[in-house]
Write an enzyme that holds these catalytic residues in place. Structure first.
Site, PDB file in Angstrom:
ATOM      1  N   ARG A  46     -15.501 -15.080   7.347  1.00  0.00           N
ATOM      2  CA  ARG A  46     -14.105 -14.831   6.970  1.00  0.00           C
ATOM      3  C   ARG A  46     -13.821 -13.392   6.513  1.00  0.00           C
ATOM      4  NH1 ARG A  46     -11.269 -17.038   3.686  1.00  0.00           N
ATOM      5  NH2 ARG A  46      -9.513 -17.577   5.006  1.00  0.00           N
TER       6      ARG A  46
ATOM      7  N   ARG B 202      -8.721 -26.976   4.486  1.00  0.00           N
ATOM      8  CA  ARG B 202      -9.035 -26.062   3.388  1.00  0.00           C
ATOM      9  C   ARG B 202      -8.714 -26.658   2.009  1.00  0.00           C
ATOM     10  NH1 ARG B 202      -8.723 -20.547   4.629  1.00  0.00           N
ATOM     11  NH2 ARG B 202      -7.213 -21.131   6.201  1.00  0.00           N
TER      12      ARG B 202
ATOM     13  N   TYR C  52     -11.186 -11.810   9.021  1.00  0.00           N
ATOM     14  CA  TYR C  52      -9.799 -11.768   8.533  1.00  0.00           C
ATOM     15  C   TYR C  52      -9.606 -10.784   7.398  1.00  0.00           C
ATOM     16  CZ  TYR C  52     -10.152 -16.520  10.505  1.00  0.00           C
ATOM     17  OH  TYR C  52     -10.401 -17.610  11.292  1.00  0.00           O
TER      18      TYR C  52
ATOM     19  N   CYS D 273     -26.725  -6.087  11.908  1.00  0.00           N
ATOM     20  CA  CYS D 273     -26.568  -4.734  12.437  1.00  0.00           C
ATOM     21  C   CYS D 273     -25.131  -4.418  12.836  1.00  0.00           C
ATOM     22  CB  CYS D 273     -27.467  -4.589  13.658  1.00  0.00           C
ATOM     23  SG  CYS D 273     -27.045  -5.812  14.902  1.00  0.00           S
ATOM     24  N   GLU D 274     -24.193  -4.605  11.919  1.00  0.00           N
ATOM     25  CA  GLU D 274     -22.795  -4.284  12.188  1.00  0.00           C
ATOM     26  C   GLU D 274     -22.185  -3.744  10.904  1.00  0.00           C
ATOM     27  OE1 GLU D 274     -20.469  -5.817  14.801  1.00  0.00           O
ATOM     28  OE2 GLU D 274     -21.898  -7.151  15.796  1.00  0.00           O
TER      29      GLU D 274
ATOM     30  N   GLU E 290      -2.864 -33.306   7.732  1.00  0.00           N
ATOM     31  CA  GLU E 290      -4.187 -32.889   8.244  1.00  0.00           C
ATOM     32  C   GLU E 290      -4.782 -31.727   7.465  1.00  0.00           C
ATOM     33  OE1 GLU E 290      -3.114 -31.462  12.080  1.00  0.00           O
ATOM     34  OE2 GLU E 290      -2.843 -33.432  12.930  1.00  0.00           O
TER      35      GLU E 290
ATOM     36  N   GLY F 226      -2.671 -26.960   6.418  1.00  0.00           N
ATOM     37  CA  GLY F 226      -2.197 -25.628   6.059  1.00  0.00           C
ATOM     38  C   GLY F 226      -2.032 -25.333   4.588  1.00  0.00           C
TER      39      GLY F 226
ATOM     40  N   TYR G 258     -14.268 -23.446   6.363  1.00  0.00           N
ATOM     41  CA  TYR G 258     -14.447 -22.388   7.361  1.00  0.00           C
ATOM     42  C   TYR G 258     -15.571 -21.427   6.963  1.00  0.00           C
ATOM     43  CZ  TYR G 258      -9.949 -24.394   8.498  1.00  0.00           C
ATOM     44  OH  TYR G 258      -8.953 -25.289   8.781  1.00  0.00           O
TER      45      TYR G 258
HETATM   46  N1  LLP Z   1      -4.245 -29.179  11.854  1.00  0.00           N
HETATM   47  C1  LLP Z   1      -4.269 -28.305  12.875  1.00  0.00           C
HETATM   48  C2  LLP Z   1      -3.609 -28.647  14.128  1.00  0.00           C
HETATM   49  C3  LLP Z   1      -4.924 -27.068  12.722  1.00  0.00           C
HETATM   50  O1  LLP Z   1      -4.929 -26.207  13.718  1.00  0.00           O
HETATM   51  C4  LLP Z   1      -5.561 -26.764  11.500  1.00  0.00           C
HETATM   52  C5  LLP Z   1      -6.272 -25.496  11.316  1.00  0.00           C
HETATM   53  C6  LLP Z   1      -5.520 -27.723  10.475  1.00  0.00           C
HETATM   54  C7  LLP Z   1      -4.850 -28.909  10.687  1.00  0.00           C
HETATM   55  C8  LLP Z   1      -6.173 -27.496   9.154  1.00  0.00           C
HETATM   56  O2  LLP Z   1      -5.650 -26.400   8.506  1.00  0.00           O
HETATM   57  P1  LLP Z   1      -5.983 -26.138   6.955  1.00  0.00           P
HETATM   58  O3  LLP Z   1      -5.429 -27.303   6.182  1.00  0.00           O
HETATM   59  O4  LLP Z   1      -7.434 -26.049   6.813  1.00  0.00           O
HETATM   60  O5  LLP Z   1      -5.283 -24.879   6.659  1.00  0.00           O
HETATM   61  N2  LLP Z   1     -10.699 -20.178  10.326  1.00  0.00           N
HETATM   62  C9  LLP Z   1      -9.469 -19.902   9.591  1.00  0.00           C
HETATM   63  C10 LLP Z   1      -8.548 -21.090   9.565  1.00  0.00           C
HETATM   64  C11 LLP Z   1      -8.182 -21.585  10.938  1.00  0.00           C
HETATM   65  C12 LLP Z   1      -7.317 -22.822  10.878  1.00  0.00           C
HETATM   66  C13 LLP Z   1      -7.173 -23.438  12.218  1.00  0.00           C
HETATM   67  N3  LLP Z   1      -6.407 -24.638  12.232  1.00  0.00           N
HETATM   68  C14 LLP Z   1      -9.843 -19.421   8.200  1.00  0.00           C
HETATM   69  O6  LLP Z   1     -11.026 -19.295   7.907  1.00  0.00           O
HETATM   70  O7  LLP Z   1      -8.964 -19.135   7.394  1.00  0.00           O
END
Ligand code: LLP
Length: 408
Positions: free
Chosen positions: A299, A263, A303, A331-332, A260, A226, A360
């Site tokens: 994205r 990003r 979003y 086409c959107e 974990e 996150g 992502y």
């Molecule tokens: N751990 C779990 C359980 C998760 O669900 C996620 C992301 C992560 C770790 C990694 O999160 P990060 O460190 O990357 O923030 N597609 C969206 C983001 C979806 C994230 C889903 N889960 C975007 O493009 O912003």
């Protein structure tokens, strides 16, 4: 490193994803060092960018993998990540996925419901193997991020409430087939506020203490991912402060911190390189039409996300920069990559660079409109190499063609 995007676009065509592996290494090292003095495992969230070379690069640095499907687990294994560094999360694991994960002997199956725990127990019994599990706690903390990527509120589908988690741990402790060794939370993605993390970590650490009092010994404290990055003008969380908040929450407990990030490790280390096809105006509105589209980078459409777009051509003699919407050929109306982008007049063939597309980006790409997915290039220590071919038309129809042939 300095990357000659023009050279790689010429060699491999556009749209093209380019990744800076040196930057990925720096990001990893910064986070790992923030946890120095503490047992820690950085389990890379493979969903952010699951190219085998990216996973392997992080694996060589010591990272594990956080996976949300058996496909991701197998990718991590194929990229050389040891099973004892792999975690498998997700709200909807199928029996077959559970079975394969147990056979691979991964570190932890992260459970998200009581029903799932019973399935894991049943599959473990069938295999005659004890399943190492962790339980994802939903701490009901508002992460203050985009609602689509917020996950730690009761209104979201993720995890279980603290009381339910406690009941599940007691059940697991008494089961011959379950070994409850981990605890997990993940409150959302693209977080820029530290307080919600402090709050969630504190609550979950208290749960670890009360579990210890009833004989459930937790060894892995998984704080999810996150960590946010800069897309426009965000003020990201300082990683040392982040690590300190977590270390503080678990003070006195003998735990390995698992983190974990997706990003944070790869987001700012990737670019989508695209070429201008045409310019046009509809009334007062200026459009720059490029060869990348929402199928390459979803994205913005999904979003309303901002990605900085930079002109890679010399715009000096092209007159003043004016706002344009940068759009793809799909086409959107939702097929846009940037709005109000200040650009000088463009010409067909000009290159544009879309920033912060390492996470992502490719993983959310699709074949919509029968567009082949982009090629991917990795640059490291002054050299670049292709790490995924551009998807051809034949690649796209291969699975359908088999059926045509079958029917004569
Ligand atoms: N751990 C779990 C359980 C998760 O669900 C996620 C992301 C992560 C770790 C990694 O999160 P990060 O460190 O990357 O923030 N597609 C969206 C983001 C979806 C994230 C889903 N889960 C975007 O493009 O912003």
């Amino acid at each position: 490193m300095q990357i000659d995007f023009e050279e790689w676009a010429r060699r491999y065509g556009t749209p093209l994803y380019v990744y800076d592996f040196d930057r990925i290494r720096e990001n990893y090292t910064r986070l790992k060092e923030a946890f120095s003095g503490q047992k820690s495992l950085i389990a890379y969230a493979v969903k952010a960018n699951s190219n085998l070379s990216v996973i392997a690069h992080l694996g060589k640095l010591g990272a594990g993998a956080d996976c949300v499907s058996i496909g991701e687990v197998l990718r991590a294994r194929a990229a050389g990540i040891a099973p004892y560094r792999i975690i498998f999360s997700g709200v909807g694991k199928r029996d077959e996925e559970i079975r394969q994960a147990l056979e691979e002997e991964i570190l932890l199956l992260n459970l998200e419901s009581e029903a799932e725990m019973k399935r894991v127990e049943a599959v473990a019994r069938e295999l005659g193997k004890e399943a190492r599990i962790s339980i994802r706690v939903n701490p009901n903390v508002d992460p203050q991020t985009h609602p689509y990527i917020s996950t730690g509120l009761h209104e979201n589908k993720f995890g279980v409430e603290i009381d339910m988690a406690k009941r599940m741990y007691i059940y697991a402790k008494n089961s011959q087939w379950l070994d409850p060794v981990g605890i997990h939370f993940h409150i959302g993605s693209q977080l820029t506020e530290l307080e919600p993390i402090r709050e969630a970590a504190g609550m979950v650490a208290d749960l670890v203490r009360s579990l210890a009092a009833i004989g459930v010994e937790i060894r892995f404290f998984d704080v999810g991912g996150g960590l946010g990055i800069v897309y426009r003008d965000e003020n990201p969380i300082d990683v040392k402060a982040y690590a300190d908040v977590i270390t503080e929450a678990v003070r006195g407990l003998d735990l390995t911190i698992v983190c974990e990030p997706g990003r944070f490790l790869v987001g700012d280390a990737g670019w989508l390189v695209t070429r201008v096809l045409y310019e046009k105006r509809n009334g007062d509105k200026r459009f720059v039409i490029v060869d990348a589209a929402m199928n390459d980078l979803l994205r913005p459409s999904l979003y309303n996300a901002y990605h900085r777009i930079e002109a890679l051509f010399d715009g000096e003699e092209r007159g003043e920069a004016t706002p344009a919407e940068v759009v793809g050929p799909i086409c959107e109306s939702g097929d846009w990559l940037g709005k109000e982008v200040l650009l000088p007049e463009t010409k067909p063939g000009d290159l544009l660079l879309i920033h912060s597309a390492g996470a992502y980006g490719f993983t959310m790409a699709s074949n919509y409109n029968t567009r082949g997915r982009a090629a991917e290039v990795a640059c490291e220590e002054g050299r670049c190499r292709l790490i995924r071919d551009r998807e051809s038309f034949e690649d796209q129809i291969r699975l359908e063609q088999a059926h045509l042939e079958e029917r004569g």
